[in-house]
Design an enzyme around this catalytic site. Structure first.
Site, PDB file in Angstrom:
ATOM      1  N   HIS A 241       0.862  -1.204   0.000  1.00  0.00           N
ATOM      2  CA  HIS A 241       0.000   0.000   0.000  1.00  0.00           C
ATOM      3  C   HIS A 241       0.891   1.244   0.000  1.00  0.00           C
ATOM      4  O   HIS A 241       1.708   1.389  -0.908  1.00  0.00           O
ATOM      5  CB  HIS A 241      -0.923  -0.106   1.225  1.00  0.00           C
ATOM      6  N   HIS A 280      -2.778  -2.623  -9.460  1.00  0.00           N
ATOM      7  CA  HIS A 280      -3.733  -1.930  -8.588  1.00  0.00           C
ATOM      8  C   HIS A 280      -4.998  -2.769  -8.493  1.00  0.00           C
ATOM      9  O   HIS A 280      -5.408  -3.388  -9.464  1.00  0.00           O
ATOM     10  CB  HIS A 280      -4.089  -0.553  -9.165  1.00  0.00           C
ATOM     11  N   ASP A 336       2.642   5.192  -7.087  1.00  0.00           N
ATOM     12  CA  ASP A 336       3.819   5.120  -6.204  1.00  0.00           C
ATOM     13  C   ASP A 336       5.163   5.348  -6.860  1.00  0.00           C
ATOM     14  O   ASP A 336       6.205   5.231  -6.229  1.00  0.00           O
ATOM     15  CB  ASP A 336       3.771   3.819  -5.409  1.00  0.00           C
TER      16      ASP A 336
HETATM   17  C1  SDX Z   1      -1.630   2.041  -3.420  1.00  0.00           C
HETATM   18  O1  SDX Z   1      -6.307   0.553  -3.050  1.00  0.00           O
HETATM   19  C2  SDX Z   1      -5.879   1.732  -3.334  1.00  0.00           C
HETATM   20  O2  SDX Z   1      -6.594   2.590  -3.829  1.00  0.00           O
HETATM   21  C3  SDX Z   1      -4.381   1.962  -2.990  1.00  0.00           C
HETATM   22  C4  SDX Z   1      -3.806   3.286  -3.478  1.00  0.00           C
HETATM   23  C5  SDX Z   1      -4.412   4.450  -2.750  1.00  0.00           C
HETATM   24  O3  SDX Z   1      -4.324   5.569  -3.281  1.00  0.00           O
HETATM   25  O4  SDX Z   1      -4.847   4.256  -1.585  1.00  0.00           O
HETATM   26  O5  SDX Z   1      -3.998   3.427  -4.861  1.00  0.00           O
HETATM   27  C6  SDX Z   1      -2.309   3.332  -3.203  1.00  0.00           C
HETATM   28  O6  SDX Z   1      -1.473   1.314  -2.482  1.00  0.00           O
HETATM   29  C7  SDX Z   1      -1.201   1.662  -4.820  1.00  0.00           C
HETATM   30  C8  SDX Z   1      -0.605   0.215  -4.879  1.00  0.00           C
HETATM   31  C9  SDX Z   1       0.825   0.261  -4.321  1.00  0.00           C
HETATM   32  N1  SDX Z   1       1.353  -1.126  -4.227  1.00  0.00           N
HETATM   33  C10 SDX Z   1       2.337  -1.545  -5.046  1.00  0.00           C
HETATM   34  O7  SDX Z   1       2.797  -0.912  -6.000  1.00  0.00           O
HETATM   35  C11 SDX Z   1       2.872  -2.927  -4.683  1.00  0.00           C
HETATM   36  C12 SDX Z   1       2.928  -3.801  -5.944  1.00  0.00           C
HETATM   37  N2  SDX Z   1       1.546  -4.086  -6.377  1.00  0.00           N
HETATM   38  C13 SDX Z   1       0.973  -5.355  -6.008  1.00  0.00           C
HETATM   39  O8  SDX Z   1       1.373  -5.784  -4.741  1.00  0.00           O
HETATM   40  C14 SDX Z   1      -0.531  -5.442  -6.311  1.00  0.00           C
HETATM   41  O9  SDX Z   1      -0.699  -5.020  -7.592  1.00  0.00           O
HETATM   42  C15 SDX Z   1      -1.527  -4.722  -5.420  1.00  0.00           C
HETATM   43  C16 SDX Z   1      -1.350  -5.064  -3.993  1.00  0.00           C
HETATM   44  C17 SDX Z   1      -1.422  -3.252  -5.613  1.00  0.00           C
HETATM   45  C18 SDX Z   1      -2.922  -5.153  -5.892  1.00  0.00           C
HETATM   46  O10 SDX Z   1      -3.013  -6.491  -5.590  1.00  0.00           O
HETATM   47  P1  SDX Z   1      -4.355  -7.318  -5.961  1.00  0.00           P
HETATM   48  O11 SDX Z   1      -5.455  -6.459  -6.434  1.00  0.00           O
HETATM   49  O12 SDX Z   1      -4.624  -8.242  -4.821  1.00  0.00           O
HETATM   50  O13 SDX Z   1      -3.927  -8.079  -7.232  1.00  0.00           O
HETATM   51  P2  SDX Z   1      -3.432  -9.560  -7.261  1.00  0.00           P
HETATM   52  O14 SDX Z   1      -2.344  -9.724  -6.241  1.00  0.00           O
HETATM   53  O15 SDX Z   1      -4.618 -10.454  -7.175  1.00  0.00           O
HETATM   54  O16 SDX Z   1      -2.758  -9.593  -8.706  1.00  0.00           O
HETATM   55  C19 SDX Z   1      -3.404 -10.169  -9.802  1.00  0.00           C
HETATM   56  C20 SDX Z   1      -2.281 -10.891 -10.529  1.00  0.00           C
HETATM   57  C21 SDX Z   1      -1.563 -11.917  -9.664  1.00  0.00           C
HETATM   58  O17 SDX Z   1      -1.015 -12.852 -10.560  1.00  0.00           O
HETATM   59  P3  SDX Z   1      -1.707 -14.361 -10.618  1.00  0.00           P
HETATM   60  O18 SDX Z   1      -1.602 -14.897  -9.184  1.00  0.00           O
HETATM   61  O19 SDX Z   1      -3.140 -14.130 -11.043  1.00  0.00           O
HETATM   62  O20 SDX Z   1      -0.879 -15.120 -11.601  1.00  0.00           O
HETATM   63  O21 SDX Z   1      -1.275  -9.920 -10.893  1.00  0.00           O
HETATM   64  C22 SDX Z   1      -0.046 -10.258 -10.223  1.00  0.00           C
HETATM   65  C23 SDX Z   1      -0.399 -11.166  -9.074  1.00  0.00           C
HETATM   66  O22 SDX Z   1       0.714 -12.030  -8.779  1.00  0.00           O
HETATM   67  N3  SDX Z   1       0.519  -9.002  -9.755  1.00  0.00           N
HETATM   68  C24 SDX Z   1       1.790  -8.662  -9.894  1.00  0.00           C
HETATM   69  C25 SDX Z   1       1.894  -7.369  -9.359  1.00  0.00           C
HETATM   70  N4  SDX Z   1       0.705  -6.969  -8.922  1.00  0.00           N
HETATM   71  C26 SDX Z   1      -0.144  -7.992  -9.166  1.00  0.00           C
HETATM   72  N5  SDX Z   1       2.833  -9.334 -10.416  1.00  0.00           N
HETATM   73  C27 SDX Z   1       4.017  -8.676 -10.404  1.00  0.00           C
HETATM   74  N6  SDX Z   1       4.207  -7.423  -9.897  1.00  0.00           N
HETATM   75  C28 SDX Z   1       3.167  -6.758  -9.365  1.00  0.00           C
HETATM   76  N7  SDX Z   1       3.342  -5.533  -8.891  1.00  0.00           N
END
Ligand code: SDX
Length: 402
Positions: A241, A280, A336
């Site tokens: 996050h 996201h 971010d």
């Molecule tokens: C913020 O919610 C908000 O509004 C948050 C925010 C706000 O203003 O409050 O926008 C701010 O927190 C932005 C996000 C910052 N986080 C990051 O940049 C960390 C990296 N991102 C990931 O950890 C992830 O994308 C999340 C946590 C942001 C979202 O996770 P989800 O919605 O639970 O998505 P998921 O894990 O189910 O991903 C779907 C697929 C998965 O692959 P499969 O298991 O289906 O094969 O996408 C992959 C994930 O492994 N994936 C990624 C990835 N993000 C998702 N793979 C590689 N790198 C990534 N960053």
């Protein structure tokens, strides 16, 4: 727990409230605060005016804005006793942990904070006194957010705390409290002040993200808003996050140069590494804030000089955006990557999540106020579960156990 089913993992498709504050269309990449497109607000408004809009639902008149700004400025001052609290942390304490504790500390001496404990009646429609108390706590928390953050920054450098002159803007005062080293007539660089104010505005709210949900879940027990905001800080701190803006820079530093990007991308696809700053829960095309961050970065780099990490960031962006693994998962850059701007402005790396929390206090409070004054009063948030553990069994004394 008959008839209950577990919503998709991580509340994937679960709406817990109705809200009038922020609208996100994840497919179209749209973000609006009270109906105003984020692009217009970033261009024409400022963080404090947008704070008023998010909290009260309308853009303020000149007089309303003047009074709001006066209240926030007045409540910016923190009790002198807080100095001992801040100085009690070890020299290498993470500033986000300090800020999280500092909000709970504030709650420890604002006794009227907890109406249910102090016997103060909770808000009922038309009750001006309790509405005035809710608003006073909002002014206090928005005003003190910058002071607490600046104190967390200066305590680590062993510097005394400073009070900014009241003519400075909200963000200008913050920069003054951060950077002032006793120079005569110090004023922040206007380009950097404007850039940080745009970033504050972009981070002000984002509907029911993890930290906002944490604030509302906590506040639904009628605890004071200081404790609820402390809980929100704890949630925002995580690298999935708000902590991602720090993780992005650590990732770019570890990659080292554009030549190393292909190997890094492979490691991510093998799930050996995380691509911070991408993906996201809601945005499945693009995060509209990321375009404004890019434009703001160009302005800042004209003043601070270009950061070599940008080459690696661009190479990573280009590689990920055309790689089927990321395209299929709809992973685009999120807000971010703003860490590159904070780094160019000279903030320490572990201070980046604090720069996310300070403006996000506004959104948390807008949602808190919406909950506190909702029709029918506050209901405690108590979700259910589907029990899948063992059925009834009897206790066996330890001597007879295997
Ligand atoms: C913020 O919610 C908000 O509004 C948050 C925010 C706000 O203003 O409050 O926008 C701010 O927190 C932005 C996000 C910052 N986080 C990051 O940049 C960390 C990296 N991102 C990931 O950890 C992830 O994308 C999340 C946590 C942001 C979202 O996770 P989800 O919605 O639970 O998505 P998921 O894990 O189910 O991903 C779907 C697929 C998965 O692959 P499969 O298991 O289906 O094969 O996408 C992959 C994930 O492994 N994936 C990624 C990835 N993000 C998702 N793979 C590689 N790198 C990534 N960053």
């Amino acid at each position: 727990t008959k008839g209950l089913r577990v919503s998709d993992k991580g509340f994937l498709n679960t709406a817990v409230i109705q809200s009038e504050i922020t609208y996100i269309d994840g497919e179209a990449g749209i973000l609006r605060y009270r109906g105003y497109p984020i692009e217009q607000l970033a261009l024409k408004s400022n963080h404090l005016e947008t704070a008023y809009l998010l909290i009260y639902g309308v853009l303020p008149s000149k007089e309303q804005y003047h009074n709001f700004r006066l209240e926030v400025t007045r409540h910016r001052v923190v009790h002198a006793d807080a100095e001992g609290f801040f100085r009690s942390f070890r020299y290498d304490a993470h500033p986000m942990a300090i800020l999280t504790s500092a909000f709970a500390y504030l709650g420890s001496y604002y006794s009227e904070a907890n109406p249910s404990l102090q016997g103060q009646k909770l808000y009922t429609k038309g009750d001006a006194e309790s509405l005035e108390m809710i608003d006073r706590q909002i002014y206090r928390l928005i005003g003190k957010a910058t002071t607490l953050a600046a104190m967390a920054y200066r305590v680590r450098q062993g510097r005394e705390f400073v009070i900014p002159p009241s003519h400075l803007s909200y963000t200008g005062s913050f920069l003054y409290m951060m950077d002032h080293m006793g120079e005569e007539n110090y004023t922040p660089n206007p380009v950097l002040e404007k850039a940080l104010d745009v970033l504050f505005l972009l981070h002000a709210d984002h509907e029911l993200n993890a930290s906002c949900t944490t604030v509302l879940q906590t506040a639904s027990s009628l605890v004071d808003p200081y404790s609820a905001i402390a809980a929100g800080c704890a949630s925002l701190y995580g690298p999935l996050h708000g902590g991602a803006n720090e993780a992005v820079i650590r990732m770019l530093i570890s990659i080292g140069s554009p030549e190393n990007v292909p190997a890094f991308i492979q490691a991510v696809k093998k799930r050996e590494k995380t691509l911070s700053g991408f993906g996201h829960r809601v945005y499945k095309t693009s995060d509209p804030r990321s375009f404004i961050v890019r434009k703001t970065a160009d302005e800042v780099f004209k003043v601070t000089g270009r950061d070599a990490l940008l080459d690696t960031a661009m190479a990573l962006h280009d590689a990920a955006m055309k790689d089927e693994y990321f395209v299929r998962r709809k992973l685009a850059p999120n807000v971010d990557f703003c860490g590159l701007i904070y780094r160019a402005m000279g903030f320490p790396l572990d201070f980046f999540p604090v720069l996310f929390a300070v403006p996000r206090v506004v959104g948390w409070l807008a949602h808190w106020r919406q909950m506190m004054i909702q029709e029918g009063g506050v209901k405690i948030w108590r979700p259910r579960q589907v029990y899948v553990g063992p059925s009834k069994r009897d206790y066996e004394p330890i001597d007879s156990r295997a």
